[in-house]
Scaffold this motif. Structure first.
Motif, short mmCIF file in Angstrom:
data_model
loop_
_atom_site.label_atom_id
_atom_site.label_comp_id
_atom_site.label_asym_id
_atom_site.label_seq_id
_atom_site.Cartn_x
_atom_site.Cartn_y
_atom_site.Cartn_z
N ALA A 41 0.89 -1.11 -0.04
CA ALA A 41 -0.17 0.05 0.14
C ALA A 41 0.84 1.26 0.08
O ALA A 41 2.00 1.22 0.65
N LYS A 42 0.62 2.31 -0.68
CA LYS A 42 1.34 3.24 -0.79
C LYS A 42 1.39 4.13 0.48
O LYS A 42 2.62 4.35 0.89
N SER A 43 0.54 3.93 1.21
CA SER A 43 0.50 4.59 2.52
C SER A 43 1.58 3.90 3.46
O SER A 43 2.08 4.47 4.49
N SER A 44 1.72 2.67 3.27
CA SER A 44 2.89 2.00 4.08
C SER A 44 4.20 2.36 3.61
O SER A 44 5.20 1.96 4.51
N ILE A 45 4.30 2.87 2.51
CA ILE A 45 5.71 2.95 2.13
C ILE A 45 6.52 4.11 2.97
O ILE A 45 6.08 5.17 3.11
N LEU A 46 7.72 4.00 3.32
CA LEU A 46 8.51 4.65 3.77
C LEU A 46 8.90 6.12 3.20
O LEU A 46 8.77 6.04 1.89
N THR A 47 8.54 7.16 3.94
CA THR A 47 8.80 8.45 3.22
C THR A 47 10.26 8.84 3.17
O THR A 47 11.11 8.07 4.08
N LEU A 48 10.75 9.90 2.42
CA LEU A 48 12.18 10.12 2.65
C LEU A 48 12.62 10.47 3.80
O LEU A 48 13.76 10.13 4.20
N ASP A 49 11.73 11.47 4.51
CA ASP A 49 12.43 11.63 5.79
C ASP A 49 12.43 10.50 6.86
O ASP A 49 13.33 10.55 7.83
N GLU A 50 11.59 9.76 6.68
CA GLU A 50 11.63 8.37 7.62
C GLU A 50 12.72 7.52 7.44
O GLU A 50 13.48 7.08 8.17
#
Length: 354
Positions: free
Chosen positions: A55-64
């Motif tokens: 799921a796109k919402s579960s993908i780590l963000t750059l900041d994370e």
């Protein structure tokens, strides 16, 4: 799916101390998967159709990703390898490289940033990646034959991969490595040709024994070309001399006709190197794994995505550090591929990260 571990199961240890498991292995390498998606559909990795993407919402963000990397570097991790899926499919890939490349360890030295890719987008992105701080590249290439490439990857993209390899060869990134999975009745008659192709591009060919990591769980040991078979075939063309000082590297290496050119073999099945393993893995959806074949994952998302105001930066970083230590503490002596009770990971290779 693997059982996630909760924060309450943290192992003892203090931030800034080395990540040492119960078998004395010091962990200095973190493989960071940026996406489970790929522009190819290699038969030993994922099905052609019907993939269930993260799921796109579960993908780590750059900041994370950067936050986890900074904590890991403070704990002694010196190398980050960006993987996928295909890492070059991530739209912010240049910024990922730029922000990770400036991270320093406790001694003030910058981390080393590497990437494993299928190479398809390298001609377009490589100058920016080098400028951002990318230091090393591994490019996957299992065959030089167009018909085989199309059958193996289910995509007619060989020219694009070869263009990517040419771009990498012309760059200053060294060592440059080409990875090939050796498969019976697929490419075992190309082993010498693949090595020669690598030499012609100032690269090192690394053969990989096929491992039980396909999403369809169809791995068949009899179709794996073993380390000994690979070496026997190469010995018909070159005199092989072992390169000493392997350390925690996954590949055994041999000089070809006395060197300086070399070839490598990653024999995870027939000659496991678990006793010297110094790697951890971070999936694109924030799960820590202490082994490629682990059936347990350590979930960083609850620590990273706490309700606003419920935890300060220092508390979040301490939670990440604790989860890293818990993951390392739970690492087994080896992957047990050759044991009768071995269980293949639920995730395919594309969702674990290379």
């Amino acid at each position: 799916m693997p059982r996630p571990r909760a924060a309450a199961e943290f192992a003892p240890g203090s931030p800034g101390e080395p990540l040492v498991d119960t078998h004395g292995r010091v962990h200095r390498d973190l493989r960071v998967s940026l996406t489970d998606r790929c522009s190819l559909r290699c038969t030993y990795c994922m099905p052609e159709q019907g993939n269930e993407w993260l799921a796109k919402s579960s993908i780590l963000t750059l900041d994370e990703i950067v936050r986890i990397a900074r904590v890991a570097a403070a704990d002694g991790v010196t190398t980050f390898r960006l993987t996928g899926g295909e890492p070059l499919l991530r739209s912010d890939i240049v910024e990922v490289v730029r922000r990770l490349a400036v991270i320093q360890g406790p001694d003030g030295r910058p981390v080393e940033l590497a990437m494993t890719t299928n190479g398809i987008r390298l001609p377009e992105l490589l100058p920016s990646l080098v400028d951002a701080g990318l230091a090393r590249l591994n490019i996957s290439l299992d065959t030089l034959r167009r018909d085989r490439f199309r059958d193996l990857t289910r995509r007619d993209r060989l020219d694009d991969v070869l263009a990517g390899i040419a771009a990498a060869s012309a760059s200053g990134l060294r060592p440059l490595k080409l990875n090939a999975v050796a498969m019976r009745d697929v490419n075992e008659d190309e082993l010498i040709d693949l090595v020669q192709f690598a030499l012609d591009h100032n690269a090192e060919l690394r053969f990989i024994e096929q491992m039980p990591l396909d999403a369809g769980h169809t791995w068949d040991r009899s179709r794996m070309v073993t380390r000994e078979e690979i070496l026997d075939e190469l010995s018909t063309r070159w005199h092989l001399t072992p390169v000493p000082g392997r350390g925690g590297a996954p590949a055994e290496r041999w000089r070809l006709d006395g060197g300086p050119q070399t070839v490598g073999v990653i024999a995870s099945v027939t000659a496991p190197f678990c006793g010297d393993c110094d790697r951890l893995r971070l999936t694109a959806d924030g799960q820590l794994r202490n082994c490629l074949f682990s059936t347990t994952e350590y979930d960083l998302l609850p620590s990273l995505r706490q309700p606003e105001g419920s935890a300060g930066d220092a508390e979040i970083d301490a939670a990440i550090d604790g989860m890293l230590r818990s993951c390392v503490h739970g690492k087994l002596p080896g992957h047990a591929i050759n044991d009768p009770g071995f269980l293949q990971p639920a995730r395919g290779m594309n969702a674990i990260g290379g």
